[in-house]
Enzyme design. Sequence first.
Site, PDB file in Angstrom:
ATOM      1  N   HIS A 122       0.918  -1.149   0.014  1.00 50.09           N
ATOM      2  CA  HIS A 122       0.162  -0.101   0.045  1.00 50.09           C
ATOM      3  C   HIS A 122       0.929   1.356  -0.092  1.00 50.09           C
ATOM      4  CE1 HIS A 122      -2.926   2.852   2.071  1.00 50.09           C
ATOM      5  NE2 HIS A 122      -3.056   2.718   0.705  1.00 50.09           N
ATOM      6  N   CYS A 148      -0.223   0.329   9.721  1.00 48.06           N
ATOM      7  CA  CYS A 148      -0.407   1.658   9.235  1.00 48.06           C
ATOM      8  C   CYS A 148      -2.063   1.708   8.897  1.00 48.06           C
ATOM      9  CB  CYS A 148       0.210   1.627   8.233  1.00 48.06           C
ATOM     10  SG  CYS A 148       2.030   2.151   8.599  1.00 48.06           S
ATOM     11  N   HIS A 149      -2.557   0.910   7.876  1.00 46.80           N
ATOM     12  CA  HIS A 149      -3.712   1.014   7.330  1.00 46.80           C
ATOM     13  C   HIS A 149      -4.596  -0.352   7.471  1.00 46.80           C
ATOM     14  CE1 HIS A 149      -1.267   4.109   5.348  1.00 46.80           C
ATOM     15  NE2 HIS A 149      -2.105   4.872   6.015  1.00 46.80           N
ATOM     16  N   GLY A 150      -4.012  -1.401   8.000  1.00 46.40           N
ATOM     17  CA  GLY A 150      -5.100  -2.592   8.289  1.00 46.40           C
ATOM     18  C   GLY A 150      -4.816  -3.635   7.062  1.00 46.40           C
ATOM     19  N   PRO A 164      -6.266  -1.884   1.936  1.00 51.68           N
ATOM     20  CA  PRO A 164      -5.744  -0.949   1.141  1.00 51.68           C
ATOM     21  C   PRO A 164      -4.795  -1.636  -0.039  1.00 51.68           C
ATOM     22  CG  PRO A 164      -5.695  -0.190   3.312  1.00 51.68           C
ATOM     23  CD  PRO A 164      -6.207  -1.809   3.377  1.00 51.68           C
TER      24      PRO A 164
END
Length: 193
Positions: A122, A148-150, A164
Amino acid sequence: MKRRRFLVGATVVIGGVGTAFTAVPFIASWQPSARARAAGAPVEVDVSKLEPGEQVTVEWRGKPIWVLHRTPEMLDRLATLTDSDRLRDPLAKVATQQPAYITGPLRSLKEVYLVVIAICTHLGCVPSFRPEPGSVGDDWPGGYFCPCHGSRFGFAGRVFKAVPAPTNLEIPPYRFLSNTRIEIGVDPEPSTS
Ligand code: FES
């Protein structure tokens, strides 16, 4: 006087370098320098002491590389994850994510060893190793979780859907020098048979 001081200093430095090479000729001959490593010199990893379930991190071209010794349970869980309902690219068809000689869902030259670049596809965070099933949600089979964003990846670095990260983790070029020595950064010799 100044020139004399310089000559004395230069002699001392040159003498020091000579001593260093004499003292460690063997190490100097096989260890790539920091500059060579940053430029892409291959990196050798000895996995003889890596127990099933353990992984080691090494650096190649300034990137962290994981070498994971997969357990039979990890391989079993991998085998049950083959459907495109849960994974974006279960058969690792996106050619940019691994060398051409790495094929199939295990994404490795030898079944038990995963060699993978530890950078989330990502935005480049380093995911964390979360091997315990259920440790990242009820349906978590174990793998790598990016804080960070899963984004989620399995034990072959294959990315799950609905996160993401767009693609699987990248596999670097590598080869086996023996059953327990891996060289990262070099393709295997082409087979002559
Ligand atoms: S960088 Fe890993 S999910 Fe965003």
